[in-house]
Motif scaffolding. Structure first.
Motif, short mmCIF file in Angstrom:
data_model
loop_
_atom_site.label_atom_id
_atom_site.label_comp_id
_atom_site.label_asym_id
_atom_site.label_seq_id
_atom_site.Cartn_x
_atom_site.Cartn_y
_atom_site.Cartn_z
N ALA A 278 41.86 49.43 32.44
CA ALA A 278 42.11 49.84 33.96
C ALA A 278 43.59 50.09 34.41
O ALA A 278 44.35 49.16 33.53
N LEU A 279 44.13 50.92 34.99
CA LEU A 279 45.29 51.22 35.14
C LEU A 279 45.73 50.16 36.28
O LEU A 279 47.24 50.17 36.16
N ASN A 280 45.25 49.74 37.16
CA ASN A 280 45.99 49.11 38.34
C ASN A 280 45.12 48.30 38.93
O ASN A 280 44.42 48.02 40.01
N VAL A 281 45.05 46.96 38.29
CA VAL A 281 44.55 45.70 38.50
C VAL A 281 45.51 44.55 38.89
O VAL A 281 46.76 44.79 38.44
N TYR A 282 45.10 43.33 39.35
CA TYR A 282 45.93 42.39 39.57
C TYR A 282 46.11 41.54 38.67
O TYR A 282 45.33 40.98 38.01
N GLY B 128 37.69 48.17 44.39
CA GLY B 128 37.82 46.75 44.30
C GLY B 128 38.59 46.31 43.21
O GLY B 128 38.29 46.62 42.30
N HIS B 129 39.87 45.87 43.27
CA HIS B 129 40.44 45.10 41.99
C HIS B 129 39.83 44.20 41.28
O HIS B 129 39.81 44.48 40.20
N SER B 130 39.10 43.30 41.95
CA SER B 130 38.28 42.26 41.25
C SER B 130 37.03 42.90 40.43
O SER B 130 36.77 42.76 39.25
N LEU B 131 36.37 43.69 41.05
CA LEU B 131 35.34 44.48 40.46
C LEU B 131 35.77 45.23 39.25
O LEU B 131 35.07 45.25 38.26
N LEU B 132 37.08 45.91 39.29
CA LEU B 132 37.42 46.88 38.15
C LEU B 132 37.61 45.85 37.01
O LEU B 132 37.58 46.07 35.80
N THR B 133 38.38 44.55 37.29
CA THR B 133 38.79 43.97 36.14
C THR B 133 37.57 43.30 35.77
O THR B 133 37.50 42.91 34.44
#
Length: 342
Positions: A236-240, A220-225
């Motif tokens: 983090a390497l790949n978030v929006y 999950g991109h939002s979770l990682l952010t």
């Protein structure tokens, strides 16, 4: 990470029971010329509603839906899910000849999969000329409505600007040990990044980064952010990008940077060939490529319409190739799993 399904093969199997392409629904005006918009609006209002399947988060789609409903008095019924789930749902409904959806807004590779299965309606829009190069599929069955830039996000309380990496090779430095996170579903991001970093050499670089400093894998991109904001994952390497901007504006200790190659994925819209409300769908399609672009930009998304101001106007970006992403999906899902999760 769950292994991604072989969607092109799954689709072919599912569609084998569907008859040859049936007649498309009639549009009030299928040329898209400006003087035909009044006919489209009138026909759309008679239909009164449309059903949209979208992978956009509610916070991103809600402002556009509200504006459209207020402006035209046409109800937008939304079913929200992942792009892969929407793809499978549309195919399943087509297989059963239960045509519930009028249009979809999902990642472009999944939209192209729908096109290959003859499930989308060709559209000729006067707005196409205003979109970024490559935004319109050659058969005119989908158009890019949103651009999403992948960025590295970092917690500003834990990482100083002076210590930020200038290339992916810099992430081999021991100072990054235990500080790096990665989203678990971005096979296309990894594929394109590795190719631009030398192919096999790029793959080896990511393997070496993982071996030397570790990668915290999250789904999950939002979770990682949010984990970056909380300090659980310092970088983090790949978030929006847009999510980072939103959190930073709200005062969160987070910022972003890009490394070469700076990658972007795209989100496309398309009208289903068997839409029950084709004119309402067509009107929303035009809205999304014009007024909807301004609303999207106002909530930090990147528009595809060049007439709308974009935060990426000075950013050199590389777009993830739609056909390559679709054709190599299974191969790179497996490779992502081998590189990141083992």
């Amino acid at each position: 990470m769950k292994r991604l399904l072989s969607l092109p093969l799954l689709l072919c199997a599912a569609m084998s029971m569907i008859n040859a392409v049936e007649a498309a629904p009639a549009l009030a005006a299928d040329t898209g010329a400006a003087d035909n918009m009044s006919s489209i609006i009138a026909a759309a209002k008679k239909e009164g509603s449309l059903t949209l399947y979208t992978s956009l988060p509610a916070g991103d789609s809600a402002p556009m839906v509200k504006k459209f409903e207020d402006q035209y008095g046409i109800k937008v019924n939304i079913w929200r899910g992942s792009a892969e789930n929407i793809l499978q749902r549309v195919v399943s409904e087509a297989n059963a000849k239960t045509y519930k959806v009028d249009m979809a807004q999902i990642q472009t590779d999944n939209m192209e999969a729908l096109s290959r299965e003859k499930l989308l309606l060709p559209v000729d829009s006067p707005t196409f000329k205003d979109l970024i190069p490559g935004a319109v599929q050659k058969q005119h069955e989908w158009a890019v409505a949103q651009i999403t830039l992948y960025v590295l996000a970092y917690n500003t309380n834990l990482i100083k600007k002076a210590d930020l990496p200038h290339s992916y090779k810099d992430l081999l430095d021991p100072k990054w040990k235990g500080k790096l996170g990665i989203e678990s579903t971005d096979a296309s991001w990894l594929e394109t990044s590795a190719e631009h970093l030398g192919g096999d050499a790029g793959v080896k670089l990511f393997l070496d980064i993982k071996a030397k400093n570790g990668l915290s894998v999250r789904t999950g991109h939002s979770l990682l952010t949010n984990l970056v904001t909380a300090g659980e994952v310092p970088m983090a390497l790949n978030v929006y990008q847009y999510k980072v901007i939103q959190l930073k504006r709200d005062g969160a200790p987070i910022d972003w940077l890009t490394l070469e190659p700076a990658l972007a994925s795209t989100n496309a819209i398309g009208i289903l060939r068997h839409a029950a409300h084709p004119n309402a769908a067509r009107l929303y399609y035009e809205f999304m490529l014009t007024e909807g672009q301004k609303i999207m930009a106002s909530v930090d998304n990147v528009p595809s319409n060049t007439k709308v101001a974009s935060p990426l106007s000075k950013q050199k970006i590389t777009f993830i190739d739609t056909d390559a992403s679709l054709d190599n999906r299974v191969k790179w899902a497996d490779r992502f799993n081998d590189i990141i999760n083992k």
